[in-house]
Design a protein around this motif. Sequence first.
Motif, mmCIF file in Angstrom:
data_model
loop_
_atom_site.group_PDB
_atom_site.id
_atom_site.type_symbol
_atom_site.label_atom_id
_atom_site.label_comp_id
_atom_site.label_asym_id
_atom_site.label_seq_id
_atom_site.Cartn_x
_atom_site.Cartn_y
_atom_site.Cartn_z
ATOM 1 N N THR A 15 -31.025 33.245 -11.592
ATOM 2 C CA THR A 15 -32.496 32.941 -11.881
ATOM 3 C C THR A 15 -33.201 31.903 -11.315
ATOM 4 O O THR A 15 -32.321 30.767 -11.091
ATOM 5 N N GLY A 16 -34.587 31.464 -11.180
ATOM 6 C CA GLY A 16 -35.193 30.445 -10.827
ATOM 7 C C GLY A 16 -34.600 29.385 -11.752
ATOM 8 O O GLY A 16 -34.234 28.012 -11.354
ATOM 9 N N ASN A 17 -34.548 29.237 -13.039
ATOM 10 C CA ASN A 17 -34.190 28.238 -14.078
ATOM 11 C C ASN A 17 -32.844 27.879 -13.838
ATOM 12 O O ASN A 17 -32.490 26.772 -13.722
ATOM 13 N N ARG A 18 -32.040 28.751 -13.616
ATOM 14 C CA ARG A 18 -30.451 28.340 -13.327
ATOM 15 C C ARG A 18 -30.291 27.760 -12.286
ATOM 16 O O ARG A 18 -29.698 26.648 -12.177
ATOM 17 N N ALA A 19 -30.758 28.115 -11.144
ATOM 18 C CA ALA A 19 -30.778 27.629 -9.767
ATOM 19 C C ALA A 19 -31.278 26.158 -9.832
ATOM 20 O O ALA A 19 -30.695 25.147 -9.468
ATOM 21 N N THR A 20 -32.495 25.747 -10.407
ATOM 22 C CA THR A 20 -32.982 24.536 -10.607
ATOM 23 C C THR A 20 -31.897 23.782 -11.473
ATOM 24 O O THR A 20 -31.718 22.514 -10.980
ATOM 25 N N ALA A 21 -31.486 24.184 -12.472
ATOM 26 C CA ALA A 21 -30.562 23.219 -13.405
ATOM 27 C C ALA A 21 -29.191 23.038 -12.669
ATOM 28 O O ALA A 21 -28.749 21.904 -12.667
ATOM 29 N N THR A 22 -28.985 24.003 -11.755
ATOM 30 C CA THR A 22 -27.428 23.604 -11.071
ATOM 31 C C THR A 22 -27.860 22.534 -10.041
ATOM 32 O O THR A 22 -26.971 21.799 -9.673
ATOM 33 N N ARG A 23 -28.959 22.746 -9.295
ATOM 34 C CA ARG A 23 -29.318 21.649 -8.157
ATOM 35 C C ARG A 23 -29.357 20.448 -8.952
ATOM 36 O O ARG A 23 -29.010 19.399 -8.343
ATOM 37 N N GLN A 127 -39.364 20.924 -5.867
ATOM 38 C CA GLN A 127 -38.207 21.466 -5.521
ATOM 39 C C GLN A 127 -37.600 21.510 -4.295
ATOM 40 O O GLN A 127 -38.473 21.975 -3.543
ATOM 41 N N SER A 128 -36.450 21.125 -3.849
ATOM 42 C CA SER A 128 -35.962 21.093 -2.514
ATOM 43 C C SER A 128 -35.307 22.548 -2.211
ATOM 44 O O SER A 128 -34.858 23.394 -2.937
ATOM 45 N N ALA A 129 -34.845 22.334 -0.814
ATOM 46 C CA ALA A 129 -34.329 23.550 -0.318
ATOM 47 C C ALA A 129 -33.612 23.357 1.058
ATOM 48 O O ALA A 129 -33.979 22.240 1.745
ATOM 49 N N ARG A 130 -32.387 23.937 1.398
ATOM 50 C CA ARG A 130 -31.787 23.694 2.365
ATOM 51 C C ARG A 130 -31.762 24.817 3.490
ATOM 52 O O ARG A 130 -31.056 25.998 3.344
ATOM 53 N N GLY A 131 -32.852 24.804 4.328
ATOM 54 C CA GLY A 131 -33.042 25.857 5.407
ATOM 55 C C GLY A 131 -32.014 25.946 6.462
ATOM 56 O O GLY A 131 -31.233 25.009 6.509
ATOM 57 N N ARG A 132 -31.798 26.959 7.194
ATOM 58 C CA ARG A 132 -31.075 27.129 8.310
ATOM 59 C C ARG A 132 -31.618 26.299 9.394
ATOM 60 O O ARG A 132 -32.551 26.007 9.549
ATOM 61 N N ALA A 237 -38.828 28.905 2.254
ATOM 62 C CA ALA A 237 -39.344 29.406 3.366
ATOM 63 C C ALA A 237 -39.889 28.295 4.278
ATOM 64 O O ALA A 237 -39.691 28.690 5.525
ATOM 65 N N LEU A 238 -40.414 27.493 3.785
ATOM 66 C CA LEU A 238 -41.171 26.395 4.672
ATOM 67 C C LEU A 238 -40.067 25.585 5.299
ATOM 68 O O LEU A 238 -40.316 25.312 6.426
ATOM 69 N N VAL A 239 -39.111 25.320 4.920
ATOM 70 C CA VAL A 239 -38.111 24.620 5.558
ATOM 71 C C VAL A 239 -37.095 25.198 6.655
ATOM 72 O O VAL A 239 -36.473 24.857 7.431
ATOM 73 N N PHE A 300 -40.173 18.956 0.824
ATOM 74 C CA PHE A 300 -39.098 19.804 -0.057
ATOM 75 C C PHE A 300 -37.617 19.306 0.551
ATOM 76 O O PHE A 300 -36.656 20.080 0.323
ATOM 77 N N ARG A 301 -37.497 18.325 0.926
ATOM 78 C CA ARG A 301 -36.143 17.633 1.517
ATOM 79 C C ARG A 301 -35.437 17.353 0.232
ATOM 80 O O ARG A 301 -35.807 16.744 -0.626
ATOM 81 N N PRO A 302 -33.996 17.659 0.225
ATOM 82 C CA PRO A 302 -33.075 17.512 -0.907
ATOM 83 C C PRO A 302 -33.128 15.908 -1.191
ATOM 84 O O PRO A 302 -33.038 15.608 -2.548
#
Length: 317
Positions: A15-23, A127-132, A237-239, A300-302
């Motif tokens: 879930t989103g909450n869990r993903a945020t907590a892990t990150r 919140q950040s993301a690691r895109g391809r 999506a954006l990254v 949204f860079r890490p």
Amino acid sequence: MRITIRTPVAATRRTGNRATATRWAGFLAELGHAVAVNPGPEVPPPDLMIALHAWRSAAHAARFRAEHPDRPLVVALTGTDLYHYLAAEPGPTLRSLDLADRLIGLHDRVADALPERHRDKLRIVHQSARGRAERAAPLEGAFETLVVGHLRPEKDPFRAALAARRLPPASRIRIVHLGAAHAPDWQAAARAEMAENPRYAWLGDLPPARVRRLMARARLMVLSSHMEGGANVISEALVSGLPVIASRIAGSVGLLGEAYPGFYPVSDTAALAALLLRAEAEPAFLADLARHGAARAPLFRPERERAALGRLVAELV
């Protein structure tokens, strides 16, 4: 410093909450802290607690404040906190806001939803993301459009499918929906939509790596939610360079910016269908969405998210 992150969902759920907590746990560990997510009673009390979700984590926040009145408490605000519980059931949410030393918001318009007395506590952490690294070749013969979100009411999950039903026969748009059904009724509804709508496919809950691969290949993504606290799927999506069409809600405007050209009125099926068709038929419009998204992507860079968390903790030490 010992830091506990409390999240209202089980550790095994994607879930989103869990993903945020892990990150966040990973970033805080990189900054030198000892971090535990939803630890058991055998773990020593933390020096600082972060509670994800003001309403659902209200009991954890109240207990921590009662047992450790001199230790800092941070409450991270979700979409349902801001756009549902503050109006429908304000007691527990306002109690969490009162107890918190700092509040975390995930998009630039969070302050608008908060009582004025709490706004000075607010810090924005995108919140950040690691895109391809690069876009993949799109499917030939189809204008693949993703919907990435679990099947539950807040997401308005079938809006893109309903809009696709309105498209002319010559359209190549195909809606590919990724996300878990939160109840058997939602699963049944998704299967029924697939049976009746040849433009719609529901693939269920997929691993993050496969979601990223599909994002790199797709031509467009739709976020149709009624409420969001700052959807990480927009960051992703954006990254990844994936253009987005989104319902005009505060959580999405706060991430994409007021001038973003890809908004439609909430639950307006006809307006969404028109935007989908325009994205397919007008390369210049699709390129404009991508250009606006690329301008927002650096938020949204890490390293930016990690630095924001580091500044927040430093304020409280």
